[in-house]
Scaffold this active site. Sequence first.
Site: not given
Length: 375
Positions: A87-88, A172, A243
């Site tokens: 998602d990044h 993370h 994150d």
Amino acid sequence: MLKLTFLGTSAGVPTKQRNVTALAIECLNPYLSGAQQGNQPQNANQNKKSRPWLLIDCGEGTQQQLLHTKLSLHQLQAICITHVHGDHCYGLPGLLASAAMSGRREPLTLIAPKAIATLLEAITLTTELYLPFALNFVAIEEVLSEQSDTNKVNIRLSDQHQLDIDITPLAHRVASHAFGITQTIQHRTLDTDKLLAQGIPASALWGKLQQGQDVITEDGQQLCADDYVNDEVSRTRVVVAGDNDTPASLTAALVDTDLLVHEATYTHEVLTKIQAKNPEFDPMHSSAQSVAGFVENSGVNNLILTHFSARYQSFDNPNSSTPNMAHIRLDAESVYQGNLWLAADFDQYMVDGAVDLAGINENNRVQYLGSARGR
């Protein structure tokens, strides 16, 4: 000044209102002649060419989001990827391909984990991706391993305008990082009152003095530029975190910072339930409360939260049983007294670290500008 445009604010998956993570940062020089950037340009062509920008993360669909803004891939100076979760970064290959198809030829800096280079190599091999511009890859691991306390990448936009991008490791499930973006602008001002008081009228000599050149007047008087020119330096700093479940890892990075952008995937209550339900799996994300509580004691007066779980709807109603942004907001406000914003897609903010030089309260260093969509 740094102008932020949020292109994606959802965690993990997109929603009907939010795309996955991406943030554009325009690096504006308010002293640039011929253009009043971020306002109404005197010269539209020069204004377009004088708006370099950075992209922090590039989730799938980022290039589609860009179509709703005035940002140009030709003015993109660097892309920074915080970590390798999809998602990044899944939008990166497509964005690079579109930059190529739009005719970009200027080199582009990519600051990212080494694995991103492997990803691009695989896509280049399997899809015949061709980039007609140099991709200057800077591996985060190599920057962090250098025998230096700075961990910085420098991008020189002009002789008077430069960016320093420093990198901070976070906590993370995979290696994740924060980028500190420091913009420094040097500006020379001419003491016109002093010149007029000495009987030296406005002429081409004034321009030479402002450029740092010593001059001789028509009557033979020698003027030293240092006697009539003042050098001013303005600095704006924003930290954008990937994150992270340990906000305190940003303690050193937040010194002299105007704004922190940080994930707030859950409320404290929801995060606690998730961790208790499956003790063997920790998502290693932050709650709004944990981030805000840390920032309250950090001396940073401006906080933008983003990267919200898809369970949270975009409306703000604290009385609703449906998880929504009010629950995130109240979670943060319970421990934070500073300026707080919850980012939505296309939200724009102006950050000016030099406002205190003009006698303006530093609490006004960040201003919400509205939505980029439809502007």
